[in-house]
Design an enzyme around this catalytic site. Sequence first.
Site, short mmCIF file in Angstrom:
data_model
loop_
_atom_site.label_atom_id
_atom_site.label_comp_id
_atom_site.label_asym_id
_atom_site.label_seq_id
_atom_site.Cartn_x
_atom_site.Cartn_y
_atom_site.Cartn_z
N THR A 28 0.81 -1.17 0.00
CA THR A 28 -0.01 -0.09 0.06
C THR A 28 1.09 1.26 0.04
OG1 THR A 28 -2.07 -1.30 1.22
CG2 THR A 28 -1.77 1.32 1.35
N SER A 73 0.32 -10.03 -0.67
CA SER A 73 -0.07 -11.26 -0.58
C SER A 73 0.29 -12.36 -1.63
CB SER A 73 -1.62 -10.95 -1.04
OG SER A 73 -2.18 -10.21 0.08
N THR A 103 1.97 -4.75 4.35
CA THR A 103 1.86 -5.00 5.61
C THR A 103 1.43 -6.50 5.85
OG1 THR A 103 -0.27 -4.21 5.79
CG2 THR A 103 1.36 -2.96 6.44
N GLN A 291 -2.68 -20.80 19.27
CA GLN A 291 -3.46 -19.82 18.62
C GLN A 291 -3.38 -18.55 19.30
OE1 GLN A 291 -7.47 -21.58 17.63
NE2 GLN A 291 -6.52 -23.42 17.05
N CYS A 292 -3.25 -18.42 20.45
CA CYS A 292 -2.92 -17.21 21.45
C CYS A 292 -1.76 -16.54 20.93
CB CYS A 292 -2.92 -17.49 22.73
SG CYS A 292 -4.26 -18.43 23.62
N1 ASP Z 1 -2.36 -5.67 0.54
C1 ASP Z 1 -1.33 -4.70 0.86
C2 ASP Z 1 -0.20 -5.33 0.99
O1 ASP Z 1 0.38 -6.27 1.76
C3 ASP Z 1 -1.52 -4.20 2.28
C4 ASP Z 1 -0.74 -3.33 2.80
O2 ASP Z 1 0.28 -3.00 2.04
O3 ASP Z 1 -0.91 -2.65 3.68
O4 ASP Z 1 0.56 -5.38 0.10
#
Ligand code: ASP
Length: 354
Positions: A28, A73, A103, A291-292
Amino acid sequence: MNLKKVSINTALPGKARARILIIYTGGTFGMSYDKEGTLTPFSFEYILDQLPTLKSLALEITAVSFETPIDSSNINPEHWQLISSVIFDQYHQHEGFVVLHGTDTMAYTASALSFMLDGLNKPVIFTGAQLPISEPRSDARENLLTALDIASATDNDAPIVPEVCIYFDYQLLRGNRSKKVESMQFDAFDSGNYPPLAKAGVKIDYNFSAIRTSPKPTSLNLRATFEPDVAILKLFPGITKNVVSAVVNAAGIKALILETYGSGNAPTLPWLIEELSNAIKKGIIVVNISQCPGGRVVQGRYETSKKLQQIGVISGADMTTEAAVTKLMILMGEYGPSNAKTMIGLSIAGELTA
Ligand code: ASP
């Protein structure tokens, strides 16, 4: 993959405080809206238009960017090999590194890099943004400027943070302890089992006792071979034998992360124990991760984890899933499954507390 290179010497005509390499992968951070209102990546060559303040830092910055910046992703081990090889090749020419990354999978990439860059003695700071730099309220500007500050920070000529970290929303976290915990607010990351390495306010307050320093000057060694046949199985009440069986018998599988409840507990269903036990007998490494987001796995504490211990499930202690999965891939790729089995429960880059 080709990389595009841009050099920005912000110190001229004076002398630069440090030489920093930025690796821009996408996310992003550098996106802007196209005519249809969809976020698409910008080219890093235009960073100075978006962030003229960069010019006022006394740093010699070289930025290399993925030819086509990606949404994180789409990241995979080949990208990790690329990022780590750039750092490895440029290690002696720079005092610090900043990786701009989406992120969504930043915690996976930061974890992977912490295991790949064996003997690291310089800062590698990951950052990104929740809002693109082209937006007036974007968090991108502060995140990048402070990440650069941390990547170039020294104390008695030694780097203050010689490890792989994530800097985000005024907090510096150890990369292999971090998790993305928030997708809308700016505080996207947390490290539930390890204190922040620094907090940025009016000044940057470093938590010196939490920062990992190399015990002796070591040379950098790159662990870049991956074994990708790893699976993650998250338990939930009502999980069926068919589902568990399909995962543990998946073609080629070499290791399984079992995401358990609380301090490492699983249902005491005889078929579940049998499926896992058969998998372990076949040589599959099974690691117990909670999972915690906070706390640790203590196998044998409850009746519901005793059986796991007895059949040879390895405790992942207080590791994150992100650290465990990348560590398994790298340890198995580099040292083979039987050495990986011994090493998975030991801390190799500060990712777990024994
Ligand atoms: N979908 C974006 C990514 O991980 C989200 C971000 O950068 O915050 O590339």
